[in-house]
Design a protein around this motif. Structure first.
Motif, PDB file in Angstrom:
ATOM      1  N   VAL A 366       0.855  -1.186   0.000  1.00  0.00           N
ATOM      2  CA  VAL A 366       0.000   0.000   0.000  1.00  0.00           C
ATOM      3  C   VAL A 366       0.890   1.235   0.000  1.00  0.00           C
ATOM      4  O   VAL A 366       1.758   1.387   0.866  1.00  0.00           O
ATOM      5  N   SER A 367       0.662   2.114  -0.968  1.00  0.00           N
ATOM      6  CA  SER A 367       1.464   3.327  -1.063  1.00  0.00           C
ATOM      7  C   SER A 367       0.916   4.430  -0.169  1.00  0.00           C
ATOM      8  O   SER A 367       1.644   4.971   0.668  1.00  0.00           O
ATOM      9  N   ARG A 368      -0.377   4.785  -0.319  1.00  0.00           N
ATOM     10  CA  ARG A 368      -0.964   5.824   0.520  1.00  0.00           C
ATOM     11  C   ARG A 368      -2.486   5.674   0.520  1.00  0.00           C
ATOM     12  O   ARG A 368      -3.087   5.087  -0.381  1.00  0.00           O
ATOM     13  N   ILE A 369      -3.096   6.263   1.541  1.00  0.00           N
ATOM     14  CA  ILE A 369      -4.549   6.182   1.732  1.00  0.00           C
ATOM     15  C   ILE A 369      -5.220   7.307   0.962  1.00  0.00           C
ATOM     16  O   ILE A 369      -4.770   8.462   0.996  1.00  0.00           O
ATOM     17  N   LYS A 442      -4.459   4.997   8.100  1.00  0.00           N
ATOM     18  CA  LYS A 442      -3.045   5.226   7.799  1.00  0.00           C
ATOM     19  C   LYS A 442      -2.357   3.891   7.520  1.00  0.00           C
ATOM     20  O   LYS A 442      -2.836   2.822   7.955  1.00  0.00           O
ATOM     21  N   VAL A 443      -1.259   3.951   6.796  1.00  0.00           N
ATOM     22  CA  VAL A 443      -0.484   2.758   6.482  1.00  0.00           C
ATOM     23  C   VAL A 443       0.472   2.493   7.637  1.00  0.00           C
ATOM     24  O   VAL A 443       1.286   3.360   7.995  1.00  0.00           O
ATOM     25  N   LYS A 444       0.368   1.311   8.230  1.00  0.00           N
ATOM     26  CA  LYS A 444       1.249   0.966   9.337  1.00  0.00           C
ATOM     27  C   LYS A 444       2.510   0.276   8.835  1.00  0.00           C
ATOM     28  O   LYS A 444       3.619   0.567   9.255  1.00  0.00           O
ATOM     29  N   GLU A 450      -4.308   0.705   9.247  1.00  0.00           N
ATOM     30  CA  GLU A 450      -4.997   0.913  10.524  1.00  0.00           C
ATOM     31  C   GLU A 450      -6.100   1.948  10.330  1.00  0.00           C
ATOM     32  O   GLU A 450      -5.878   3.007   9.755  1.00  0.00           O
ATOM     33  N   VAL A 451      -7.296   1.609  10.819  1.00  0.00           N
ATOM     34  CA  VAL A 451      -8.443   2.510  10.741  1.00  0.00           C
ATOM     35  C   VAL A 451      -8.781   2.991  12.149  1.00  0.00           C
ATOM     36  O   VAL A 451      -8.842   2.198  13.088  1.00  0.00           O
ATOM     37  N   ILE A 452      -9.012   4.306  12.282  1.00  0.00           N
ATOM     38  CA  ILE A 452      -9.365   4.909  13.576  1.00  0.00           C
ATOM     39  C   ILE A 452     -10.666   5.676  13.388  1.00  0.00           C
ATOM     40  O   ILE A 452     -10.864   6.361  12.376  1.00  0.00           O
TER      41      ILE A 452
END
Length: 536
Positions: A366-369, A442-444, A450-452
């Protein structure tokens, strides 16, 4: 006591005036009198109204739509689909509630050329729902929950099917004619609490905010607005409502897809009645996103029009007759014992929750959200213990991202949550709803996301009230007057002062005065003496 002479006779009088007591209507409906020996008993019945909110089971409806994406080159793959309901309105008829509103479905998709784009579609709906407690003209409200959203591409068009749960709440009004006076008889009274719905009122409020993007906005992919009440402060003849509109904007700038979450606070006063309590909900009537600023730096100007709907409740008490007896005339009383749940308070709390999901395909990371958007949110269980409600549920989120090859992909994640909501005072019953806001991702690691999110928990509390009072009185046979100057009685186990008074045909006050130390509950074997005046 009143005395009279002559043969037994019954008279009935009708009154047509209303006593207003604490906002409650108490109507005197009749007054009876009957006499026996040298004593006349007059009874007065009053009409009391009591309102109870009854939440029906409701039902789910399926709403389907087809969105033509040909004007934007057609659709090849749906990355995210979501829906929300607004503008709910409900009316009641005998045995059913009719619920209407607007369904707004939105999708982010890929074109055949691999470009990302979005569409949204608004449709009106009306549904008649079986509602056994409903009567013509009754006050009814409704809430909606998105249970499922499914999307597919067919022939370049996007087909979306949404399952919506509709749940009506009916304010059921009952009238009771209860014994309020029995002149000429000894009476036992108890305090009864009645609850009235004073009405449902709306108040409109606007929340706005500006955000400096810092760049040029090329395209907006998503613009979602929800509203939640955070606090209701009852002050005198009204309530101060504080809350916020939660706004999510997903846009493309400098070739990158960006998500911005904003909070727009609002405060609004609702006029009402002193001593009332307010059950308030918020609904977004409309929202607008204007892109302003300069040629090199855009500014988001966000405006949300919010409707606050307040159901106003007020309780009042009445000291009513639960038992009565006449020393010279039998009185046959019928009694009503009713328990109901009365709305008391709404408690609110917020908690942050998080969870992770593995994304990426065939070793591509995964590069970015690009975006993290709510799909569904449902409550699974509610456990009330030690002054708090533990609410467990699942928040379903779709994350749109770009992989290492710069291709757009999406992945679904279910976030189980367990939130503890402190209760505002005693509660015999609770009704819980939850909403999600401020969702981000965000990409961990290379392929872990990770979803918040924030879960807003609303708990409506109710207390069980009991109405125990006489609702009928009939005359019986004459009772021969006791001519003994002294009466002696030995109490039995479990007998009260009132029980003994009925046996001795004397007032409880008279017995207590002549037997110092005798309390409300007598002990088995207690010796009770009553002295009477007799004619010589």
């Amino acid at each position: 006591m009143k005395t009279g002479e002559g043969v037994a006779k019954k008279r009935r009088y009708f009154f047509a005036f209303v006593i207003i007591d604490g906002g409650a209507n108490i109507l005197i409906v009749d007054k009876n009198s009957f006499n026996g020996g040298n004593m006349t008993v007059q009874t007065k019945f009053c009409k009391f109204e009591n309102d109870v909110p009854v939440t029906e089971k409701g039902e789910q409806i399926i709403l389907a739509c087809t969105i033509d994406a040909s004007m934007k080159g057609g659709a090849d793959q749906v990355l995210s689909a979501r829906a929300n309901v607004s503008g709910l309105n409900a009316t009641a008829a005998d045995g059913q509630a009719t619920v209407s509103g607007k369904l707004n479905v939105k999708a982010i998709y890929l074109t055949p050329e691999g470009e990302i784009d979005s569409v949204d579609y608004v449709s009106d709906f009306t549904k008649a729902i079986a509602c056994p407690s409903a009567a013509e003209g009754a006050t009814v409200t409704a809430r909606a929950e998105i249970a499922d959203v499914q999307a597919a591409v067919e022939g370049g068009a996007i087909k979306i099917q949404t399952v919506v749960g509709l749940c009506p709440t009916v304010i059921v009004r009952k009238e009771y004619e209860l014994l309020d006076e029995a002149d000429g008889a000894f009476t036992k009274r108890g305090e009864c609490t009645f609850t009235r719905c004073l009405g449902v009122t709306d108040a409109d409020v606007t929340a706005d905010e500006q955000y400096a993007v810092g760049a040029i906005v090329e395209k907006v992919l998503a613009f979602d607005t929800t509203a939640e009440v955070a606090k209701v402060t009852e002050d005198g003849a009204g309530a101060l409502v504080e809350g916020e509109a939660d706004v999510t904007v997903v846009y493309i700038s400098d070739g990158k897809t960006v998500q911005k979450n904003m909070t727009l606070p609002f405060v609004q006063r609702i006029e009402g009645e002193e001593g009332a309590v307010y059950d308030v909900t918020a609904d977004v009537k409309g929202s607008k996103l204007v892109i302003g600023g300069s040629a090199t730096e855009n500014v988001f100007e966000v405006k949300a029009d919010i409707t606050l709907t307040a159901t106003v409740w007020k309780s009042y008490t009445a000291d009513l007759i639960t038992d009565a007896f006449c020393p010279t005339k039998e009185m046959k009383l019928s009694r009503m014992c009713l328990s109901y749940d009365a709305f008391r308070k709404t408690c609110r709390t917020r908690e942050r929750v998080s969870g992770s999901v593995e994304a990426g395909e065939n070793g591509i990371g995964v590069s970015r959200i690009a975006a993290a958007l709510e799909r569904e949110n449902s409550v699974a269980t509610v456990d009330v213990k030690d002054g708090a409600a533990t609410v467990e549920g699942v928040l379903a989120v779709t994350v749109v991202y770009r992989d290492d090859n710069e291709d757009y992909k999406s992945v679904d994640i279910d976030l189980p949550y367990s939130c503890e909501a402190p209760l505002c005072g005693e509660a015999d019953k609770v009704d819980v709803t939850t909403a999600a806001c401020d969702i981000s991702a965000k990409v961990k690691r290379d392929s872990e996301i990770e979803v918040i999110a924030t879960i807003c928990v609303t708990v409506k509390t109710a207390e069980t009230e009991t109405i125990n009072a006489a609702d009928g009185a009939e005359e019986g046979a004459d009772i021969a007057p006791c001519e003994d100057a002294i009466g002696i009685y030995y109490a039995k186990k479990g007998e009260t002062l009132w029980d003994i008074a009925k046996r001795l045909s004397a007032s409880p006050e008279e017995i207590a005065a002549q037997n110092p130390g005798l309390g409300e509950d007598a002990a088995a074997g207690d010796r009770i003496v009553v002295y009477r005046e007799i004619a010589v």
